[in-house]
Write an enzyme that holds these catalytic residues in place. Sequence first.
Site, short mmCIF file in Angstrom:
data_model
loop_
_atom_site.label_atom_id
_atom_site.label_comp_id
_atom_site.label_asym_id
_atom_site.label_seq_id
_atom_site.Cartn_x
_atom_site.Cartn_y
_atom_site.Cartn_z
CD GLU A 154 138.47 -41.49 106.94
OE1 GLU A 154 138.30 -42.72 107.60
OE2 GLU A 154 139.01 -40.73 108.21
CG HIS A 211 144.25 -46.98 107.75
ND1 HIS A 211 143.53 -46.15 106.73
CD2 HIS A 211 144.13 -46.28 108.76
CE1 HIS A 211 143.54 -45.55 106.95
NE2 HIS A 211 143.42 -45.44 108.35
CG ASP A 212 140.43 -47.94 109.71
OD1 ASP A 212 141.21 -47.81 110.40
OD2 ASP A 212 140.10 -46.26 109.38
CG ASP A 266 146.02 -40.51 106.99
OD1 ASP A 266 145.20 -39.49 107.35
OD2 ASP A 266 146.19 -41.39 106.61
CG ASP A 311 140.92 -39.31 110.67
OD1 ASP A 311 141.55 -40.31 109.97
OD2 ASP A 311 141.15 -38.77 111.64
#
Length: 560
Positions: free
Chosen positions: A256, A329-330, A98, A199
């Site tokens: 993302e 994870h979100d 990440d 991210d």
Amino acid sequence: MDKTWWKEAVVYQVYPRSFMDSDGDGIGDLKGILVKLDYLQTLGVDVIWLSPIYQSPNDDNGYDVSDYQSIMKEFGTMEDFDRLLSAIHERGMKIMMDLVINHTSDEHPWFMASRSSVDDPKRDYYIWRPGKDGKEPNNWESVFKGSAWKYDEVTDEYYLHLFSKKQPDLNWENPDLREEIYSMMKWWLDKGIDGFRMDVINFLSKDQRYLDGVVADGKQYGDGSPYFMNGPRIHEFLQEINQRVLSHYDLITVGEMPGVNPEEALLYTGKDRNELHMVFQFEHMDLGAGPEGKWNNSKWELSDLKRILSKWQYGLEDGGWNSLYWNNHDQPRVVSRFGDDGAYRVESAKMLAACLHMLKGTPYIYQGEEMGMTNIKFESLEDYRDIETLNSHEDLVNNYGWSEERMMAAIHARSRDNARTPVQWNDSRNAGFTTGTPWIGVNANYPEINAVKAYNDQESIFQFYKKLIELRKQHDVIVYGHYDLLCPDDEQIFAYTRTLGEEKLLVLCNFKGYDGQFNLPEELDPQSATLLISNYKQDMDKGISSEPLRAFECRVYHLK
């Protein structure tokens, strides 16, 4: 076909804090991941994506980085990481890190220097503005609610934080800042990692006018997203990242990108654009959103889901590439959101898996998805850990008059903590995740839903995912075939074909808990088909069955 390994790969996301704890402190760690690599190898995944493992105060579970080149103490050491990296490569898998470069922690040395003085050399590493009429520089709302600006008494100015106030945004207009980031990225790639998940990467370029956003009815703050999503220099920045760093390595990249559409995604992922390989878009995840975003959790129709997924399939057909995901994870657990986590948990989890993995793009599996883990329903707000959940509760209950009952129902359905409960490894205490007290509660259904049980059951969701991954490696049509939607207005059955030359797949997925009839188009010959995979027992050699699809049934036929 423009064949590449990252198009053919299947990615598995590990959220380290909740994956496996090796030392009994209740927090997952790198040694815990190492212990479970054989499990992931057996599943058949090609790439392991690690959510942030960098040093962090953990205001936002690691997405607030205080040192990009150190490992979070709870997760272990750099030596632990090096051993994990070697072990992943020894098993023929790759690792994707990440990359959080829109913002840092306010405890990062860069920010501590930046806030110390308006004359500090690192002052412009971050976005500082004087107040306006005794208030914030503009009216933007933070993604995590409240103002996106924080006043700092040291220099009598405000800094921008699109997320938590402990996550100040970096100033990508500053070339010195960019050089530092490129150096850090090269350091990780030279260490041997195989790619980056980036991210909120389309937030890097801000409109330098910092204009007020539109204030919706009843809102306190304005929507600044037109000024920080897909901003004026974003393609310049990404092409520079590619030219300076990415193009020198054989890797996988995914950005993302909230608020991106297929036309914009083509610019980000086009083969000749020299930016990224693929994006994470959120349009299908935004189903049911309302004035308060996901918390409204309104009803949605299958035709809406089909329309969105098909728009992206067609939109990136030529020149771009899709990433395929239900969970991360979100997001809440897909079997609870789009399936049935009760009587038809196994059937609906398998159906959703087939529906996604047979689309065109690179599939992503989130930890626990392969065993059908479900949403958590903590009774008390005190059991939740997610900053977005806690801030939204305070905002909607205190400022907008939501009842406690309404807010808790929304949290049960949509909180990010649904994805963050510990992985359920076995039926021992704490689901085998830790010998200590877990950092967040374990779902009480772990005696029924766990990896050991799924691993040993030949009809389990785990075995179904394993079969899907095997099929992907056997049939180019699954990776490279053209997509066509059938019956777009059917509110029960999601049907589509994939075509590569003379080879064709027919994918049928029943999204309801009762029988549904699919009428085969005339151009498809039912006798020339063999059944590749189904979540119910079927005769594999009888051609395309005219029988109705049972509750949450999926069938994938191979036609030649």
